[in-house]
Design an enzyme around this catalytic site. Sequence first.
Site, PDB file in Angstrom:
ATOM      1  N   CYS A 168       0.831  -1.211   0.000  1.00  9.55           N
ATOM      2  CA  CYS A 168       0.000   0.000   0.000  1.00  9.55           C
ATOM      3  C   CYS A 168       0.861   1.254   0.000  1.00  9.55           C
ATOM      4  O   CYS A 168       0.461   2.292  -0.516  1.00  9.55           O
ATOM      5  CB  CYS A 168      -0.953   0.002   1.190  1.00  9.55           C
ATOM      6  SG  CYS A 168      -0.140  -0.071   2.802  1.00  9.55           S
ATOM      7  N   HIS A 433      -1.288   1.225   7.481  1.00 13.04           N
ATOM      8  CA  HIS A 433      -1.774   1.138   6.104  1.00 13.04           C
ATOM      9  C   HIS A 433      -1.745   2.530   5.479  1.00 13.04           C
ATOM     10  O   HIS A 433      -1.942   3.538   6.153  1.00 13.04           O
ATOM     11  CB  HIS A 433      -3.199   0.583   6.105  1.00 13.04           C
ATOM     12  CG  HIS A 433      -3.784   0.388   4.748  1.00 13.04           C
ATOM     13  ND1 HIS A 433      -3.208  -0.433   3.807  1.00 13.04           N
ATOM     14  CD2 HIS A 433      -4.897   0.916   4.165  1.00 13.04           C
ATOM     15  CE1 HIS A 433      -3.949  -0.420   2.702  1.00 13.04           C
ATOM     16  NE2 HIS A 433      -4.965   0.405   2.900  1.00 13.04           N
TER      17      HIS A 433
END
Length: 482
Positions: A168, A433
């Site tokens: 990510c 994330h």
Amino acid sequence: MECPHLGSSVCIAPDSAKFPQGSPSSWCCSVCRSNKSPWVCLTCSSVHCGRYVNGHAKKHYEDAQIPMTNHKKTEKQEKVQHTVCMDCSSYSTYCYRCDDFVVNDTKLGLVQKVREHLQNLENSAFTSDRHRKRKLLENSSMNSKLLKVNGSTTALCATGLRNLGNTCFMNAILQSLSSLVEEFRKTLCALWQGSQTAFSPESLFYVVWKIMPNFRGYQQQDAHEFMRYLLDHLHLELQGGFNGVSRSVILQENSSLTASSKCCINGASTVVTAIFGGILQNEVNCLICGTESRKFDPFLDLSLDIPSQFRNKRTKNQENGPMCTLRDCLRSFTDLEELDETELYMCHKCKKKQKSTKKFWIQKLPKVLCLHLKRFHWTAYLRNKVDTYVEFPLRGLDMKCYLLEPENSGPESCLYDLAAVVVHHGSGVGSGHYTAYAAHEGRWFHFNDSTVTLTDEETVVKAKAYILFYVERQAKSGSDKL
């Protein structure tokens, strides 16, 4: 931290058949089935999600500590703790009783053996999935995605990027930069075609592995560090005429360049420096004799500290104290500061290291201004996150007051409008994330790996930005300034 609980908690065999199938970084929580931040218990090999998802790994530990009421505990049950678990992505080990990360191992080295086994599972799963992913990509539906906006159906015209295993950090940067060269071009072109449910940037990922060894593997990485590596390598690849010239020679030649041309960075101008390249003037003054030293430094982005007085303010609506703004961070970067004892300046007139002051001016602004908020700070063992909300403008960021010669700038040349924001969710650089917000044709999109959703400006300005991309405004009617 040296953990004293490993002997009673690490009980599984390193090659345990109880482990789930597939790559460890994609294992699902046995409770909520989330595949975000999976952790494996080193007592029983069960997999649960981390505390920043639904916290089932911690709950698994807490449930194991509840005394058995109906049966008398055996000596073996007394010793088994379910205390230590391992991150299935970064392979770091954590003890809930110590409430800290673990650096030691058992006498038999079981922790390291489990770590190596998970790495082998990850590598083999990735290799076997490679052909399957390509088939999936080839057979993906070519129908454009549709989105309901104000009751009518419209094409979304944006495509997500699949997460290839903690990638990510890469996806968020690529999605922000959508305004290595060949694979980079293919990936950016695919982002706004809207012809697939999600694009898999495998080819670019393999190129990244080849030319940037720091990013090999499937551990979570720092998005800002990746962005700098990516831009630097793109810049070097685009300097076709400089192949074979040693870096030291280029740097020597670069030292004689004028301030107006020095934004070239390492020898020649490319599309990277033409878009992101700016110039800083660094002024250092000796506090003993008053000697002033000036030098020009090219930059592709500016890294800004969040002033310490704002570091306890976590949300936009929190009332304790003033709101931290992007201007506060910029002012902190450009304000005059006295260097501490560890940064004494070598004064050529005094011929010794002396106390001094330092100040930055911006000599030349780039077309795309990239601002990195320094949210991660090292402590003795860990890299902690500064979770402060920083208010930033969507339009009219005025950079004129930070220029060395503001009188030489036109009325519109110092105004910038926001184009993209990278956000880090979680507590540490090695976990959490990354997602990105990006503007395209007057609309804002939220990119969460393969998921792309239409969003609004009100949502964007509430984000706790990690990296901000501002685009120089073209000459037209003005709007509100910062």
